[in-house]
Design a protein around this motif. Structure first.
Motif, PDB file in Angstrom:
ATOM      1  N   ALA A 177       2.815  -0.619   4.597  1.00 55.38           N
ATOM      2  CA  ALA A 177       1.771  -0.774   3.729  1.00 55.38           C
ATOM      3  C   ALA A 177       1.383  -2.100   4.475  1.00 55.38           C
ATOM      4  O   ALA A 177      -0.192  -1.711   3.992  1.00 55.38           O
ATOM      5  N   ALA A 178       1.168  -2.694   4.742  1.00 59.90           N
ATOM      6  CA  ALA A 178       0.828  -3.568   5.721  1.00 59.90           C
ATOM      7  C   ALA A 178      -0.131  -2.741   6.357  1.00 59.90           C
ATOM      8  O   ALA A 178      -1.452  -3.715   7.336  1.00 59.90           O
ATOM      9  N   LYS A 179      -0.133  -1.892   7.563  1.00 62.16           N
ATOM     10  CA  LYS A 179      -0.814  -0.969   8.463  1.00 62.16           C
ATOM     11  C   LYS A 179      -1.792  -0.349   7.439  1.00 62.16           C
ATOM     12  O   LYS A 179      -2.343   0.758   8.051  1.00 62.16           O
ATOM     13  N   GLY A 180      -1.701  -0.290   6.080  1.00 61.70           N
ATOM     14  CA  GLY A 180      -2.367   1.044   5.228  1.00 61.70           C
ATOM     15  C   GLY A 180      -2.509   2.779   5.786  1.00 61.70           C
ATOM     16  O   GLY A 180      -3.167   3.120   4.623  1.00 61.70           O
ATOM     17  N   VAL A 181      -1.059   2.638   5.801  1.00 57.11           N
ATOM     18  CA  VAL A 181      -0.520   3.915   5.611  1.00 57.11           C
ATOM     19  C   VAL A 181      -0.175   4.997   4.614  1.00 57.11           C
ATOM     20  O   VAL A 181       1.222   4.173   3.334  1.00 57.11           O
ATOM     21  N   ALA A 182      -0.514   5.960   4.420  1.00 59.03           N
ATOM     22  CA  ALA A 182      -0.425   6.607   2.996  1.00 59.03           C
ATOM     23  C   ALA A 182       1.090   7.425   3.637  1.00 59.03           C
ATOM     24  O   ALA A 182       1.148   8.189   4.282  1.00 59.03           O
ATOM     25  N   ILE A 183       1.151   7.879   1.916  1.00 56.76           N
ATOM     26  CA  ILE A 183       2.166   8.569   2.055  1.00 56.76           C
ATOM     27  C   ILE A 183       2.089   9.769   1.359  1.00 56.76           C
ATOM     28  O   ILE A 183       1.793   9.739  -0.271  1.00 56.76           O
ATOM     29  N   LEU A 186       0.603   3.539  -0.785  1.00 57.12           N
ATOM     30  CA  LEU A 186      -0.129   4.138  -0.949  1.00 57.12           C
ATOM     31  C   LEU A 186       0.582   5.675  -1.181  1.00 57.12           C
ATOM     32  O   LEU A 186       0.676   5.926  -0.308  1.00 57.12           O
ATOM     33  N   VAL A 187       1.096   5.756  -2.226  1.00 55.10           N
ATOM     34  CA  VAL A 187       1.639   7.298  -2.675  1.00 55.10           C
ATOM     35  C   VAL A 187       1.246   8.273  -3.094  1.00 55.10           C
ATOM     36  O   VAL A 187       0.299   7.974  -4.228  1.00 55.10           O
TER      37      VAL A 187
END
Length: 496
Positions: free
Chosen positions: A291-297, A370-371
């Motif tokens: 989340a801190a790196k802004g990676v979505a899944i 970000l889901v």
């Protein structure tokens, strides 16, 4: 993004098939807006608040205003539509689909109106062998030449040399990487998709970094021979499929990957360890780092669910199959055959693994990741039906313990955030694109409500239930006609 306006000829045909203005609208002589929807319960998908007795004015392909019923005193429209106290949400987004199959071009295109009838007004195509065709469809839909959901697409994906995937852009070195990206640049793709059947980890990392430097979002699988940390560190924008999250619960993922690379352990054995040694506390900490790196899944639970539980449901009675050609569903066979060879122990292992993967979605939400809701619907993905599968995905989120508001966000505004267009679409606000779904019941109480659709607004055009049913009937008829045509052609080939 191009303006999406359905051509007058197409929309006129829809109107003639049952989309008539009511008597109140016929009495109006002064026109200010195209459509006014009143008696609506408008759901704010960001806060969960409901605006009751709301009025929504549509003009061209935009939401012109949203307010209370007093607006009816001073505003008029060509068409007045009573929402009958139903619930209004933004159009749904399926953030992972594949329009694929060189022999399935018409099969895919005939399903576009089905997406609209199911309330899905935007999709993200995660690349296929029909890359150029999908790009053409994207532009035709945006120009209003055909009816279908707005498409964001990667075109063709990046892969290694001699991969198993048809139609990918195979790269083996830096020059080939840049040549492939030059090609995708020329096609104006919306993001980059990378998978790792044969693409080596070092080039995979370079591909992410180079694509990001060119201004692209990068959606990817996690290579078997690389750690999640390596791919996240390279700057990946989204990880496709929540199955990769199991690696984040393993204390020694790097050591395990090193053993796989050295041939000391098989990947099948590693998959078992990802389940048996999974540490939820450790995984939660690593989710916070994502989340801190802004990676979505994009979890895509439905495919795994269908296969894991194939022993309990053979899908013989699935109603949605009336929209899918025999040729389309013939691609399901290889997975069905493979699943049929499982032992009882393997079947239970599949279910246990699926349940663990599904249970991660609430933890990802809690960590702030970000889901994005995506179905992974494709001809190659068995019983993952286009359009319907997104709704099934949402119910699986709910079964896993995700709150309905979070599920709505995953299927609307989160996709817009990821694509960088939240200021233009995916909430019910003035000046946003007019893509809406009107539901018979409240999805904040039960997400199954997204399957009970009263009407859809696609690109400013209001389609009532009667029109949606006619779109579905047409799709079912086209399916039959295409099956018959192919059967006749096959009979001719046999005689020849």
């Amino acid at each position: 993004m191009y303006k999406k306006t359905l051509s007058l000829s197409i929309f006129a045909a829809l109107v003639l098939t049952g989309c008539q203005a009511d008597t109140q609208a016929q009495q109006i002589t002064k026109t200010q807006y195209d459509v006014i929807i009143y008696n609506a319960n408008v759901i704010d998908v960001e806060t969960g608040k409901i605006r009751v007795n709301a009025v929504i004015a549509l003009d061209d392909d935009k939401i012109a205003l949203v307010g209370d019923e007093s607006l009816l005193d001073t505003n008029q429209a060509t068409r007045m539509f009573d929402a009958e106290n139903k619930y209004v949400i933004p159009g749904l987004w399926d953030m992972h689909v594949h329009f694929e199959g060189e022999n399935l071009i018409k099969d895919n295109a005939d399903l576009f109106p089905v997406y609209i009838a199911y309330g899905i007004t935007t999709v993200r195509d995660a690349a296929s062998d029909l890359g150029e065709q999908v790009l053409d469809w994207r532009d035709q839909i945006n120009a209003g030449e055909i009816l279908g959901p707005q498409i964001y697409t990667a075109g063709r994906k990046l892969e290694g040399i001699d991969s198993i995937w048809k139609g990918d852009l195979e790269i083996g070195n830096t020059k080939e990487l840049n040549d492939a990206l030059d090609y995708l640049d020329s096609k104006h793709v919306d993001f980059i998709k990378m998978t790792a059947n044969t693409l080596q980890p070092d080039l995979f990392v370079e591909g992410i970094k180079t694509s990001k430097a060119r201004g692209y979002k990068v959606s990817a699988h996690i290579p078997q021979k690389a750690t999640v940390e390596m791919i996240v560190g390279a700057g990946v924008s989204s990880i496709e499929h929540a199955s990769y999250m199991l690696r984040l619960g393993i204390p020694n993922e790097a050591e395990l990957i090193a053993k796989i690379n050295a041939g000391e352990i098989k990947s099948s054995a590693a998959r078992k360890l990802y389940v048996s040694e999974f540490d939820q506390t450790l995984a939660n900490k690593r989710y916070q780092a994502l989340a801190a790196k802004g990676v979505a899944i994009t979890p895509t639970l439905i495919g795994g669910k269908q296969l894991a539980y194939l022993d309990e449901n053979d899908h013989a009675d699935d109603d949605f199959k009336k929209y899918l050609t025999a040729e389309f569903m013939s691609h399901y066979a290889w997975r069905i055959e493979r699943m049929g060879k499982r032992t009882p122990e393997q079947i239970q292992a599949s279910k246990t693994r699926y349940q663990l993967i599904a249970s991660q979605i609430p933890h990802l939400e809690e960590a702030g990741v970000l889901v994005m809701a995506g179905s992974d619907s494709a001809a190659l993905n068995t019983f993952v039906y286009p359009a319907m599968a997104l709704h099934e995905e949402l119910t699986l989120f709910q079964d896993a313990g995700v709150k309905p508001l979070q599920i709505l966000q995953a299927a609307t505004v989160n996709g817009a955030k990821f694509m960088g267009v939240k200021d233009k679409i995916a909430t019910v606000e003035a000046n946003k694109e007019a893509d809406l779904v009107i539901l018979n019941s409240n999805p904040l109480e039960d997400i199954h409500a997204t399957q009970d659709i009263f009407a859809v607004v696609n690109n400013g055009q209001l389609l009532e239930r009667e029109v949606l049913d006619k779109l579905l009937a047409t799709a079912a008829k086209q399916k039959i006609e295409l099956d018959v045509t192919r059967a006749n052609d096959s009979a001719v080939d046999v005689r020849l």
